[in-house]
Design a protein around this motif. Sequence first.
Motif, PDB file in Angstrom:
ATOM      1  N   UNK A 215      -5.800   4.109   6.458  1.00 44.98           N
ATOM      2  CA  UNK A 215      -6.114   2.683   6.649  1.00 44.98           C
ATOM      3  C   UNK A 215      -4.863   1.832   6.511  1.00 44.98           C
ATOM      4  N   UNK A 216      -4.054   2.134   5.495  1.00 42.68           N
ATOM      5  CA  UNK A 216      -2.846   1.356   5.245  1.00 42.68           C
ATOM      6  C   UNK A 216      -1.835   1.501   6.382  1.00 42.68           C
ATOM      7  N   UNK A 217      -1.576   2.741   6.801  1.00 48.68           N
ATOM      8  CA  UNK A 217      -0.504   2.969   7.776  1.00 48.68           C
ATOM      9  C   UNK A 217      -0.908   2.537   9.185  1.00 48.68           C
TER      10      UNK A 217
ATOM     11  N   UNK B   3       0.809  -1.216   0.000  1.00 49.40           N
ATOM     12  CA  UNK B   3       0.000   0.000   0.000  1.00 49.40           C
ATOM     13  C   UNK B   3       0.839   1.261   0.000  1.00 49.40           C
ATOM     14  N   UNK B   4       1.933   1.238   0.755  1.00 49.49           N
ATOM     15  CA  UNK B   4       2.794   2.426   0.821  1.00 49.49           C
ATOM     16  C   UNK B   4       3.389   2.756  -0.538  1.00 49.49           C
ATOM     17  N   UNK B   5       3.857   1.736  -1.254  1.00 50.74           N
ATOM     18  CA  UNK B   5       4.487   1.993  -2.545  1.00 50.74           C
ATOM     19  C   UNK B   5       3.464   2.228  -3.644  1.00 50.74           C
ATOM     20  N   UNK B   6       2.270   1.697  -3.478  1.00 47.99           N
ATOM     21  CA  UNK B   6       1.189   1.996  -4.413  1.00 47.99           C
ATOM     22  C   UNK B   6       0.851   3.486  -4.355  1.00 47.99           C
ATOM     23  N   UNK B   7       0.724   4.006  -3.140  1.00 50.78           N
ATOM     24  CA  UNK B   7       0.319   5.405  -2.966  1.00 50.78           C
ATOM     25  C   UNK B   7       1.464   6.367  -3.254  1.00 50.78           C
ATOM     26  N   UNK B   8       2.641   6.083  -2.707  1.00 48.56           N
ATOM     27  CA  UNK B   8       3.729   7.059  -2.762  1.00 48.56           C
ATOM     28  C   UNK B   8       4.599   6.984  -4.006  1.00 48.56           C
ATOM     29  N   UNK B   9       4.529   5.871  -4.738  1.00 53.04           N
ATOM     30  CA  UNK B   9       5.356   5.738  -5.935  1.00 53.04           C
ATOM     31  C   UNK B   9       4.493   5.592  -7.185  1.00 53.04           C
ATOM     32  N   UNK B  10       3.654   4.561  -7.225  1.00 54.85           N
ATOM     33  CA  UNK B  10       2.830   4.376  -8.409  1.00 54.85           C
ATOM     34  C   UNK B  10       1.878   5.550  -8.636  1.00 54.85           C
ATOM     35  N   UNK B  11       1.220   6.044  -7.577  1.00 52.60           N
ATOM     36  CA  UNK B  11       0.261   7.137  -7.742  1.00 52.60           C
ATOM     37  C   UNK B  11       0.942   8.415  -8.208  1.00 52.60           C
TER      38      UNK B  11
END
Length: 435
Positions: free
Chosen positions: A341-343, A251-259
């Motif tokens: 939710x993720x963190x 979730x962290x890399x989905x939000x902070x990198x992919x997004x």
Amino acid sequence: MTNQPGRQPARASLAAFVGTTIEWYDFYIYATAAALIFGKLFFPSHEPFYSTLASFGTFAVGFFARPLGGLVFGHLGDRIGRKKALVATLSIMGVGTVGIGFLPTYESAGALAPALLVALRIAQGIAIGGEWGGAVLMAGEHAPKDKRTFLASFAQLGSPAGLILALLAFRSVAHLDHAALFSWGWRLPFIASAVLLVVGLLIRSGVGESPEFEAIKAQRRTASLPILDVLRDSWRVVLLCLGANVIGVAGAWFVNTFMLNYTTQTLGLDRGLILDCLFIVAFIQLFTQLASGWFAQRVGAGRFLTLAAALAMLSPWPMFMLVSTGKPVAIVIGIAITVMCMCSSYAVMAGFMTNAFAVRVRYSAISISYQCCAALAGGLTPLLGTLLAHDFPGQWWPLALFYSALAGISLVCIAVLERRQPRASRGEVPLAMPE
């Protein structure tokens, strides 16, 4: 200072926080550069999609190296001590990150440039692979039993704090014109890591060795080959912990990198706007994690993690609807919903895993669980997200479904861990391998 045992829990938590902040700063500036810079500088192509894919490929390489770091430094941490292993990981990460700042680009060095980038990225992966488990244990094993979940969460605070520093660093050079940014501006955040490295080593030197490790060392009960003991006696718990970590890691890399890549390339939003939005959300993440550790200590880590994973399954749908509007306030709210939710899961998982394994093999056990998850879920998530965005142009529902599936994996594994040993989530007994 290390002879004041009453202060050691607080000092250990602070050292874990500062050390992981530096490690995550280094990791996040690479992630940001991979999303915005490295594709053009190290993997030039007439098709931006392939440049981005190659850039995220080097990003994934660091994750694939993390299990090796967890294996090596987990062994050292269980054999000779947590503190010595942590000094080594911080040094390797600092050297690798500063080295990236001095690399030649493809234009000047050809294929040698991406080869060197991959080599230093592997060094970063090995370093953070060994760092996480040791930082969590130094905070958790110094803590009183009734505060372990909360104080162990301080190591996890390094992720949002490192992200804040990374975004500040890139925001400070984002105002440069295109030529300056791609010529020398992108190098500055990497070179600045040298200062952070010195600060981190000074702070870490003021903390004594883990008292729990010292106790088993004095009794001559350290494991000769801890990873073999883990795989022989607790491989099922390792796999469950791996799955339980999926949403916190992916979730962290989905939000902070992919997004970051999705919003700028697919939606065509301004790079500076997205960096500002992520910067605001990083502060929300920092305070959410702090509150999550405190609250989970009171209601039970397992119960809290189950709720967090369930909410995480729902969170990507409002996020994409709000982000697609392109309005700054909507973007912040949408991403913040998912991140909170993720963190929440990410913050509490550290203490939860610390209680899952015996002291003599704990560094190796939690490292291999977490870092194998990072290699699979963290390294591949931006790549899979990019492929989905490319295969379903203009549609965000496959991306939301992908994210929900990641959270679903964690929810199932957490539930099984709870069923196997419900009291372990409250820190009362270990899940596996009693002393």
